[in-house]
Design a protein around this motif. Structure first.
Motif: not given
Ligand code: GLA
Length: 389
Positions: A170, A226-227, A229-230, A234
């Motif tokens: 991402n 990616n973690e 990014w998430n 959130r």
């Protein structure tokens, strides 16, 4: 490596006498503005003078043959223009394949195959964007050999699309932008929300930028990336319940402090804090550089590292050891990790007259703590992706 050697290797490997054309795309460092691009904030990268070379000749059929002098054991990888989906067995060649596919899907008439040889002198896996470099060198090669005229920023966006949709990371737009739009002796302040940008001359007086490679194998980088990014996505969603914002990059520090409790998880709150404060630091860094205030520019680099270490948590013992021992040396104005983190490289602003001591002392401290040596390179800032004529 001499161009002539690359061209000879091309003819040897592909067994052809076709006339070749030659291309180059750099790697990049980021001065400051880390993990802000996919949060709609500012970044401040620069393209390096080392990168990826490509030697290319058009074919009369629909075959594509790829060869990399950096992965000689993998030999020639052959695919057809009609079979460009991601394939694990094609390994590194998925980057150029993805780029060709992206061009075709955008409607560019790529109706013939080609042979392409790559040679890169960016240290592999060092977080200096060898993958974006391969994407962009493929992009400028396609543009030239098919006589296309493509807006450079559109090509940059295609590169990012390949990373996101084809490779599955991402990542934001920083790497491709720095590599596609780079300019010798300049850094680029880029607003990743609007893609407005400005070049800033890198005037460092007696100082040089040293790149310090942890030489740590980069594992889990993509999943950890990616973690983050998430977590930021959130945090943004939580804030959007009350605030009309499209990205964390739109928040001032005051706004963040007044509303941070809207973010439910403490971890997400820390990630968002980094994104907001780092964005502010990046804008300030441009001002300091323009004013020739290298001392305060250096302090911003240090603050950036601390925030990536404690709030964003993407540094790790190797990067922290390099950066902390750089801070301890005389003649150093600032140091921080650069790129995604979790290994890879850090940069330091070092007085030219102190470079030798700097290397000896940092290596010594690093080796004692980590058990193996780092590698040092002095950064020189070169041009973006282009044909070599
Ligand atoms: C990687 C990504 C970039 C950017 C940096 C962190 O290099 O490819 O888009 O997010 O990490 O700043």
């Amino acid at each position: 490596m001499q161009m002539e050697r690359l061209i000879n290797t091309f003819h040897d490997i592909f067994q052809t006498n076709q006339e070749t054309r030659h291309f180059f795309a750099p790697g990049r460092i980021n001065l400051i503005g880390e993990h802000t691009d996919y949060n709609g904030g500012y970044v401040f990268p620069a393209s390096l003078s080392f990168g990826t070379y490509a030697i290319v000749a058009k074919r009369n059929d629909r075959h594509l043959r790829f060869y990399s002098m950096n992965f000689e054991d993998q030999g020639i990888i052959t695919v057809s223009l009609d079979q460009l989906s991601y394939a694990k067995r094609d390994d590194w060649a998925n980057y150029p394949k993805g780029m060709i596919k992206a061009f075709i899907e955008t409607g560019y008439p790529i109706d013939h195959g080609f042979d392409i040889l790559f040679y890169g002198n960016i240290p592999h896996g060092a977080g200096l964007s060898s993958s974006a470099s391969i994407e962009l060198v493929t992009g400028v090669a396609i543009e030239s050999i098919f006589n296309l005229s493509i807006d450079r920023i559109d090509m940059v966006k295609l590169g990012q699309k390949v990373e996101n949709d084809y490779i599955g990371v991402n990542s934001g737009i920083m790497d491709q932008f720095a590599i596609g739009m780079g300019k010798k002796d300049h850094a680029i302040l880029l607003d990743c929300q609007t893609l407005e940008y400005q070049y800033a001359p890198i005037k460092l007086d007696d100082y040089v930028i040293m790149i310090m490679n942890t030489n740590k194998r980069r594992e889990l980088t993509e999943s950890k990336y990616n973690e983050r990014w998430n977590e930021c996505a959130r945090a943004l969603q939580d804030l959007q319940k009350e605030l009309p914002i499209n990205s964390l990059g739109e928040m001032t520090i005051e706004m963040f402090e007044a509303h941070k409790d809207l973010i439910k998880h403490t971890v997400d709150q820390k990630r968002a804090k980094h994104a907001v404060y780092e964005n502010q630091r990046t804008k300030e860094a441009l001002t300091k550089l323009e004013q020739g205030d290298l001392t305060n520019f250096g302090l911003l680099l240090n603050q950036s590292h601390l925030s990536l270490q404690h709030d964003y948590e993407v540094t790790g013992i190797e990067l922290d050891t390099l950066v902390e021992s750089a801070w301890d040396q005389s003649g150093v104005l600032g140091a921080r990790m650069t790129g995604a983190g979790f290994g890879g490289c850090a940069i330091a602003l070092v007085n030219q007259s102190k470079v030798d001591d700097f290397k000896v002392n940092v290596e010594d401290a690093y080796k004692r703590r980590i058990g193996y040596s780092p590698t040092f390179y002095q950064a020189t800032i070169g041009d973006g992706a282009k044909e070599l004529i």
